[in-house]
Design a protein around this motif. Structure first.
Motif, PDB file in Angstrom:
ATOM      1  N   ARG A   1       1.386  -1.322   0.239  1.00 45.82           N
ATOM      2  CA  ARG A   1      -0.045   0.174   0.267  1.00 45.82           C
ATOM      3  C   ARG A   1       0.910   1.253   0.080  1.00 45.82           C
ATOM      4  O   ARG A   1       2.007   1.700   0.652  1.00 45.82           O
ATOM      5  N   GLU A   2       0.603   2.481  -0.897  1.00 45.52           N
ATOM      6  CA  GLU A   2       0.973   3.484  -0.513  1.00 45.52           C
ATOM      7  C   GLU A   2       0.700   4.483   0.746  1.00 45.52           C
ATOM      8  O   GLU A   2      -0.266   3.967   1.374  1.00 45.52           O
TER       9      GLU A   2
ATOM     10  N   ASN B   1      -2.172   6.753   1.547  1.00 43.07           N
ATOM     11  CA  ASN B   1      -3.739   7.311   1.277  1.00 43.07           C
ATOM     12  C   ASN B   1      -4.501   7.996   1.770  1.00 43.07           C
ATOM     13  O   ASN B   1      -4.437   8.280   2.825  1.00 43.07           O
TER      14      ASN B   1
ATOM     15  N   ALA C   1     -10.051   3.490  -6.771  1.00 50.40           N
ATOM     16  CA  ALA C   1      -9.495   2.782  -5.258  1.00 50.40           C
ATOM     17  C   ALA C   1      -9.087   1.645  -5.937  1.00 50.40           C
ATOM     18  O   ALA C   1     -10.418   1.170  -5.931  1.00 50.40           O
TER      19      ALA C   1
ATOM     20  N   GLY D   1      -8.526  -2.800   0.169  1.00 50.92           N
ATOM     21  CA  GLY D   1      -7.278  -2.167   0.788  1.00 50.92           C
ATOM     22  C   GLY D   1      -6.316  -2.494  -0.008  1.00 50.92           C
ATOM     23  O   GLY D   1      -4.844  -3.046   0.345  1.00 50.92           O
TER      24      GLY D   1
ATOM     25  N   SER E   1      -4.297  -4.456  -4.135  1.00 50.00           N
ATOM     26  CA  SER E   1      -4.286  -3.663  -5.516  1.00 50.00           C
ATOM     27  C   SER E   1      -4.390  -4.426  -6.624  1.00 50.00           C
ATOM     28  O   SER E   1      -3.621  -4.744  -7.311  1.00 50.00           O
TER      29      SER E   1
ATOM     30  N   ARG F   1      -7.719   6.112   5.961  1.00 48.65           N
ATOM     31  CA  ARG F   1      -7.096   5.766   5.149  1.00 48.65           C
ATOM     32  C   ARG F   1      -6.529   4.581   4.780  1.00 48.65           C
ATOM     33  O   ARG F   1      -5.620   4.168   4.417  1.00 48.65           O
TER      34      ARG F   1
ATOM     35  N   HIS G   1      -7.255   3.215   1.947  1.00 51.60           N
ATOM     36  CA  HIS G   1      -7.459   1.775   0.581  1.00 51.60           C
ATOM     37  C   HIS G   1      -6.606   2.911  -0.479  1.00 51.60           C
ATOM     38  O   HIS G   1      -6.342   4.175  -0.262  1.00 51.60           O
ATOM     39  N   THR G   2      -5.669   2.169  -1.595  1.00 50.56           N
ATOM     40  CA  THR G   2      -4.966   3.091  -2.371  1.00 50.56           C
ATOM     41  C   THR G   2      -5.761   3.733  -3.556  1.00 50.56           C
ATOM     42  O   THR G   2      -6.670   2.877  -3.980  1.00 50.56           O
TER      43      THR G   2
END
Length: 107
Positions: free
Chosen positions: A28-29, A31, A40, A44, A46, A62, A64-65
């Protein structure tokens, strides 16, 4: 806010590439809080499942990417899709699906 209408105020779909293997999972980044029109990764993760938010969702924090934002014309198209016939599967978390899926391709 988002809440529970119609379940979770989002449109969910999945991506696939013809003849390609599923892409590897990536971490994850950082978010943002999901807002109306953001696309998104679902769960959560990719991908390949994704959603487009139809409302702001501060209650999700936060988790979800977010990888894209829908433009005004895209949101109008989503609203038209939501007017199509649906069926709801009852259960602990009811899920509403289109009676006839709407396929699309990206080129």
């Amino acid at each position: 806010g988002g809440g529970w209408a119609p379940p979770y105020a989002l449109v969910q779909g999945g991506l696939s590439a013809r003849g390609a293997a599923e892409p590897p999972r990536v971490p994850r980044e950082d978010n943002p809080v999901v807002r109306r029109g953001m696309a998104a990764w679902a769960g959560g993760g990719s991908g390949p499942a994704f959603f487009i938010a139809l409302a702001d969702h501060p209650e999700w924090g936060r988790g979800h990417t977010v990888f894209a934002d829908a433009v005004t014309e895209d949101m109008a198209a989503l609203e038209r899709i939501l007017a199509l016939p649906t069926k709801t599967t009852p259960g602990k978390i009811p899920i509403t699906n289109l009676v006839t899926p709407v396929p699309f391709t990206l080129e």
